[in-house]
Design a protein around this motif. Structure first.
Motif, PDB file in Angstrom:
ATOM      1  N   ASP A 121      31.983  45.447  47.760  1.00 23.17           N
ATOM      2  CA  ASP A 121      31.009  44.953  46.790  1.00 23.17           C
ATOM      3  C   ASP A 121      31.453  45.238  45.354  1.00 23.17           C
ATOM      4  O   ASP A 121      30.726  45.844  44.570  1.00 23.17           O
ATOM      5  N   ILE A 122      32.665  44.813  45.051  1.00 25.90           N
ATOM      6  CA  ILE A 122      33.213  45.036  43.714  1.00 25.90           C
ATOM      7  C   ILE A 122      33.505  43.690  43.058  1.00 25.90           C
ATOM      8  O   ILE A 122      34.022  42.763  43.694  1.00 25.90           O
ATOM      9  N   GLU A 123      33.144  43.613  41.780  1.00 26.26           N
ATOM     10  CA  GLU A 123      33.346  42.387  40.998  1.00 26.26           C
ATOM     11  C   GLU A 123      34.851  42.184  40.775  1.00 26.26           C
ATOM     12  O   GLU A 123      35.554  43.101  40.362  1.00 26.26           O
ATOM     13  N   GLN A 124      35.325  40.965  41.079  1.00 24.81           N
ATOM     14  CA  GLN A 124      36.756  40.699  40.936  1.00 24.81           C
ATOM     15  C   GLN A 124      37.008  39.587  39.924  1.00 24.81           C
ATOM     16  O   GLN A 124      36.317  38.563  39.939  1.00 24.81           O
ATOM     17  N   HIS A 125      37.980  39.795  39.063  1.00 25.82           N
ATOM     18  CA  HIS A 125      38.375  38.774  38.096  1.00 25.82           C
ATOM     19  C   HIS A 125      39.820  38.388  38.367  1.00 25.82           C
ATOM     20  O   HIS A 125      40.678  39.247  38.460  1.00 25.82           O
ATOM     21  N   THR A 126      40.062  37.084  38.508  1.00 26.34           N
ATOM     22  CA  THR A 126      41.425  36.646  38.822  1.00 26.34           C
ATOM     23  C   THR A 126      41.966  35.745  37.722  1.00 26.34           C
ATOM     24  O   THR A 126      41.260  34.871  37.212  1.00 26.34           O
ATOM     25  N   PHE A 127      43.206  35.987  37.348  1.00 29.53           N
ATOM     26  CA  PHE A 127      43.872  35.186  36.311  1.00 29.53           C
ATOM     27  C   PHE A 127      45.215  34.714  36.845  1.00 29.53           C
ATOM     28  O   PHE A 127      45.775  35.323  37.749  1.00 29.53           O
ATOM     29  N   SER A 128      45.719  33.630  36.275  1.00 32.43           N
ATOM     30  CA  SER A 128      46.974  33.119  36.815  1.00 32.43           C
ATOM     31  C   SER A 128      48.026  32.883  35.737  1.00 32.43           C
ATOM     32  O   SER A 128      47.705  32.674  34.566  1.00 32.43           O
ATOM     33  N   TYR A 129      49.267  32.930  36.158  1.00 33.39           N
ATOM     34  CA  TYR A 129      50.387  32.624  35.254  1.00 33.39           C
ATOM     35  C   TYR A 129      50.257  31.191  34.749  1.00 33.39           C
ATOM     36  O   TYR A 129      50.536  30.893  33.609  1.00 33.39           O
ATOM     37  N   LYS A 130      49.839  30.318  35.667  1.00 37.79           N
ATOM     38  CA  LYS A 130      49.723  28.904  35.340  1.00 37.79           C
ATOM     39  C   LYS A 130      48.788  28.715  34.133  1.00 37.79           C
ATOM     40  O   LYS A 130      49.114  28.001  33.188  1.00 37.79           O
ATOM     41  N   ALA A 184      37.748  44.863  39.680  1.00 45.09           N
ATOM     42  CA  ALA A 184      39.120  44.616  40.124  1.00 45.09           C
ATOM     43  C   ALA A 184      39.683  43.453  39.313  1.00 45.09           C
ATOM     44  O   ALA A 184      38.966  42.499  39.015  1.00 45.09           O
ATOM     45  N   ILE A 185      40.949  43.565  38.920  1.00 45.47           N
ATOM     46  CA  ILE A 185      41.603  42.465  38.209  1.00 45.47           C
ATOM     47  C   ILE A 185      42.821  42.029  39.034  1.00 45.47           C
ATOM     48  O   ILE A 185      43.689  42.842  39.338  1.00 45.47           O
ATOM     49  N   SER A 186      42.835  40.764  39.413  1.00 46.79           N
ATOM     50  CA  SER A 186      43.947  40.264  40.225  1.00 46.79           C
ATOM     51  C   SER A 186      44.689  39.172  39.474  1.00 46.79           C
ATOM     52  O   SER A 186      44.104  38.443  38.676  1.00 46.79           O
ATOM     53  N   ILE A 187      45.971  39.079  39.731  1.00 45.18           N
ATOM     54  CA  ILE A 187      46.800  38.082  39.068  1.00 45.18           C
ATOM     55  C   ILE A 187      47.422  37.166  40.109  1.00 45.18           C
ATOM     56  O   ILE A 187      48.053  37.636  41.060  1.00 45.18           O
ATOM     57  N   ASN A 188      47.244  35.879  39.896  1.00 50.04           N
ATOM     58  CA  ASN A 188      47.914  34.908  40.755  1.00 50.04           C
ATOM     59  C   ASN A 188      49.187  34.468  40.042  1.00 50.04           C
ATOM     60  O   ASN A 188      49.154  33.701  39.092  1.00 50.04           O
ATOM     61  N   GLU A 189      50.323  34.988  40.509  1.00 47.26           N
ATOM     62  CA  GLU A 189      51.598  34.695  39.842  1.00 47.26           C
ATOM     63  C   GLU A 189      52.073  33.276  40.145  1.00 47.26           C
ATOM     64  O   GLU A 189      52.896  32.734  39.416  1.00 47.26           O
ATOM     65  N   GLY A 190      51.569  32.739  41.227  1.00 41.22           N
ATOM     66  CA  GLY A 190      52.045  31.414  41.638  1.00 41.22           C
ATOM     67  C   GLY A 190      53.333  31.541  42.434  1.00 41.22           C
ATOM     68  O   GLY A 190      54.347  30.942  42.111  1.00 41.22           O
ATOM     69  N   ILE A 191      53.276  32.387  43.464  1.00 40.40           N
ATOM     70  CA  ILE A 191      54.411  32.543  44.369  1.00 40.40           C
ATOM     71  C   ILE A 191      53.928  32.045  45.716  1.00 40.40           C
ATOM     72  O   ILE A 191      53.010  32.631  46.303  1.00 40.40           O
ATOM     73  N   ARG A 192      54.504  30.967  46.169  1.00 36.74           N
ATOM     74  CA  ARG A 192      54.007  30.384  47.425  1.00 36.74           C
ATOM     75  C   ARG A 192      54.310  31.292  48.604  1.00 36.74           C
ATOM     76  O   ARG A 192      55.337  31.962  48.634  1.00 36.74           O
ATOM     77  N   GLY A 193      53.367  31.337  49.534  1.00 38.09           N
ATOM     78  CA  GLY A 193      53.585  32.138  50.743  1.00 38.09           C
ATOM     79  C   GLY A 193      52.915  33.482  50.646  1.00 38.09           C
ATOM     80  O   GLY A 193      51.693  33.565  50.585  1.00 38.09           O
ATOM     81  N   SER A 194      53.726  34.522  50.587  1.00 36.87           N
ATOM     82  CA  SER A 194      53.198  35.879  50.725  1.00 36.87           C
ATOM     83  C   SER A 194      52.116  36.237  49.718  1.00 36.87           C
ATOM     84  O   SER A 194      51.117  36.862  50.056  1.00 36.87           O
ATOM     85  N   ARG A 195      52.288  35.826  48.458  1.00 34.89           N
ATOM     86  CA  ARG A 195      51.328  36.248  47.449  1.00 34.89           C
ATOM     87  C   ARG A 195      49.968  35.549  47.600  1.00 34.89           C
ATOM     88  O   ARG A 195      48.946  36.123  47.296  1.00 34.89           O
ATOM     89  N   ASP A 196      50.005  34.301  48.076  1.00 35.99           N
ATOM     90  CA  ASP A 196      48.741  33.601  48.324  1.00 35.99           C
ATOM     91  C   ASP A 196      47.910  34.363  49.342  1.00 35.99           C
ATOM     92  O   ASP A 196      46.715  34.556  49.174  1.00 35.99           O
ATOM     93  N   LEU A 197      48.588  34.815  50.388  1.00 37.42           N
ATOM     94  CA  LEU A 197      47.894  35.563  51.435  1.00 37.42           C
ATOM     95  C   LEU A 197      47.407  36.905  50.916  1.00 37.42           C
ATOM     96  O   LEU A 197      46.322  37.360  51.264  1.00 37.42           O
TER      97      LEU A 197
END
Ligand SMILES: [Zn+2]
Ligand SMILES: [Zn+2]
Length: 311
Positions: A110-119, A84-97
């Motif tokens: 049980d899936i490997e997750q990779h997270t990246f951010s706009y920041k 899974a690839i997730s992106i943290n856009e840096g939107i406070r509130g809804s996206r954090d949740l």
């Protein structure tokens, strides 16, 4: 027509599908979605031996269902893997949740997750960028989409992903098709479809990762119902920046669908029949894919959209 009892077994129905004229109980509904998605995956050759599927996971219902079903379909195949690839856009509130929900889901499956951010990638969060540029809601959604796709494609390639999987549902796809008509954007229309290899096949396009959309024939409402009934963790609330043309087109299509049952299926299926013809006309005119001068990512201009926006 008995709308409150399952047409197959007579148990209490959880949904009445007016486009098919059938009512379904929980069990028959879940199975029918799983069957339809399996059929779509097989028919369009979405999974090939040796594939490493990267599911774009936002924490919303669509990508949660996409990840869950892809895992169900290829879970036991030794020759295919899923991350899974997730992106943290840096939107406070809804996206954090939403991101928290995505972590929960990956643990559960049980899936490997990779997270990246706009920041990290662009130096600023989306909230900071919006504030700095004084952007209105109508501009933000488009900017965010370009940025997210840029990160997803780049990271997928670095993670050796062979196919990027998106949770776009029937409504999303009908919307995208109508938006391209309204804007007259034919080249972009070629990037729609159940399997998107158009860009990857053009000269210089080998840096694009092919995209697959297994939920393309599942109405939005049913994706939501499936996510709830299957007990998947997801964040139901929409992004606070959602706006622009997409929202207007969505309203119009939902209005039409109410009066003309099955219209969204028709929009998507008619487009698919026209697509080969559109591609043929474009092939003779279009220039090769260019490499962005700043970041080296593929695109149609000297400087890609993401760099134009952020650098
Ligand atoms: Zn039933
Ligand atoms: Zn660039």
């Amino acid at each position: 027509m008995q709308k409150s009892k399952c047409s197959k077994c007579g148990a209490k129905a959880v949904i009445f599908r007016d486009y098919e004229g059938v009512a379904l109980c929980r069990g028959h509904f879940l199975r029918s979605i799983e069957k339809r998605v399996k059929k779509v995956v097989r028919k369009h050759g979405m999974i090939e031996p040796g594939d490493r599927i990267g599911v774009a996971l936002s924490g919303g219902k669509d990508s949660a269902v996409a990840l869950h079903l892809m895992n169900m379909i290829v879970g036991n195949r030794p020759d295919v893997s899923i991350i899974a690839i997730s992106i943290n856009e840096g939107i406070r509130g809804s996206r954090d949740l939403a991101l928290k929900k995505s972590v929960e889901l990956c643990k559960k499956l049980d899936i490997e997750q990779h997270t990246f951010s706009y920041k990290e990638e662009f130096g600023k969060s989306l909230d900071e960028k919006v504030k700095e540029m004084g952007l209105g809601k109508d501009d933000v959604c488009g900017l965010c989409g370009v940025s997210r796709r840029w990160i997803l494609n780049k990271k997928a390639r670095e993670l050796k992903v062979t196919k990027l999987c998106f949770g776009m549902n029937l409504d999303d796809e009908a919307e995208s098709i109508m938006m391209n008509y309204v804007r007259g954007d034919i080249p972009r229309a070629c990037r729609l479809g159940p399997v998107t290899k158009y860009s990857t096949k053009r000269k210089g396009g080998d840096m694009f990762i092919p995209r697959i959309k297994p939920l393309r024939w599942i109405p939005e409402k049913e994706v939501g119902l499936y996510a709830r009934l299957a007990g998947l963790p997801f964040r139901p609330k929409e992004c606070k920046y959602r706006g622009g043309l997409r929202v207007d087109v969505e309203k119009a299509l939902l209005d039409l669908e109410k009066k003309h049952v099955g219209l969204m299926f028709t929009v998507v299926n008619t487009f698919d029949r026209m697509l080969p013809g559109i591609k043929k006309t474009l092939d003779s005119k279009e220039t090769a894919i260019k490499k962005c001068k700043i970041c080296g990512e593929p695109g149609s201009h000297e400087v890609c959209k993401a760099c134009e926006l952020w650098r």
